[in-house]
Scaffold this active site. Structure first.
Site, PDB file in Angstrom:
ATOM      1  N   ASP A   1      15.144   9.408  26.929  1.00 19.15           N
ATOM      2  CA  ASP A   1      14.942   9.672  28.515  1.00 19.15           C
ATOM      3  C   ASP A   1      13.261   9.514  28.725  1.00 19.15           C
ATOM      4  O   ASP A   1      12.964   9.044  29.816  1.00 19.15           O
ATOM      5  CB  ASP A   1      15.658  10.879  28.824  1.00 19.15           C
ATOM      6  CG  ASP A   1      17.120  10.838  28.560  1.00 19.15           C
ATOM      7  OD1 ASP A   1      17.634   9.982  28.685  1.00 19.15           O
ATOM      8  OD2 ASP A   1      17.598  11.969  28.547  1.00 19.15           O
TER       9      ASP A   1
ATOM     10  N   ASP B   1      21.143  15.749  24.447  1.00 21.60           N
ATOM     11  CA  ASP B   1      19.976  16.440  25.215  1.00 21.60           C
ATOM     12  C   ASP B   1      19.333  17.651  24.673  1.00 21.60           C
ATOM     13  O   ASP B   1      20.493  18.523  24.173  1.00 21.60           O
ATOM     14  CB  ASP B   1      20.361  16.349  26.898  1.00 21.60           C
ATOM     15  CG  ASP B   1      20.327  15.043  27.502  1.00 21.60           C
ATOM     16  OD1 ASP B   1      19.714  13.961  27.084  1.00 21.60           O
ATOM     17  OD2 ASP B   1      21.218  15.098  28.581  1.00 21.60           O
TER      18      ASP B   1
END
EC number: 3.4.23.36
Length: 160
Positions: free
Chosen positions: A135, A117
């Site tokens: 995402d 991330d």
């Protein structure tokens, strides 16, 4: 040939996701942050062993396999629903976005054992959990799939 645009969409999501992750991995050290928009947006390198909002992240490692299997099951269900004509055009597009995002994160789980991330949105003391391109496509895809479901329900009601 009928589904080629959807395959291409899913592949584009996977490729964009992986390019951005590999770029961040090459340029950042773990937890390093680069401020892009003061008090709002940073790039950072963090990892998620769980799912959305680090769900199940603090477990012994079994969750990696659980989320891989879950991605395959959901992607299979979505692909089958597209094949059966259960969604409208918007829903088909949304399904491709979700499938591409799911497999972008599956690739991370296979290669790194965790999801990479790097997008951090915040304001003062409030932080949204770091996320990635995959995402983003999953979230937008789910929203579009809900909109498509509402549209399809209205069409079915009008046809009845």
């Amino acid at each position: 040939m009928k589904y080629l645009p959807l395959y291409l969409m899913a592949m584009a999501v996977i490729i964009l996701d992986q390019i951005t992750k590999w770029t961040v991995l090459a340029k950042f050290h773990d937890f390093e942050r680069l401020n892009i928009i003061p008090n709002f947006f940073d790039l950072t390198l963090v990892y998620n062993y769980g799912a959305a909002f680090s769900f199940l992240a603090n477990h012994s490692g079994w969750q990696k396999y659980f989320f891989i299997v879950l991605a395959f099951v959901i992607s299979g269900w979505l692909a089958n629903s597209v094949r059966k004509g259960e969604f409208g055009k918007l829903g088909n597009f949304a399904a491709a976005m979700i499938i591409g995002g799911a497999f972008g994160n599956v690739i991370d789980r296979f290669i790194h054992g965790k999801v990479v991330d790097f997008i951090l949105v915040y304001y003062q003391d409030w932080y949204y959990p770091a996320f990635n391109v995959a995402d983003s496509f999953i979230c937008v895809g789910v929203a579009l799939l809900i909109i498509d479901g509402i549209k399809q329900a209205k069409k079915a009601k009008q046809a009845a």
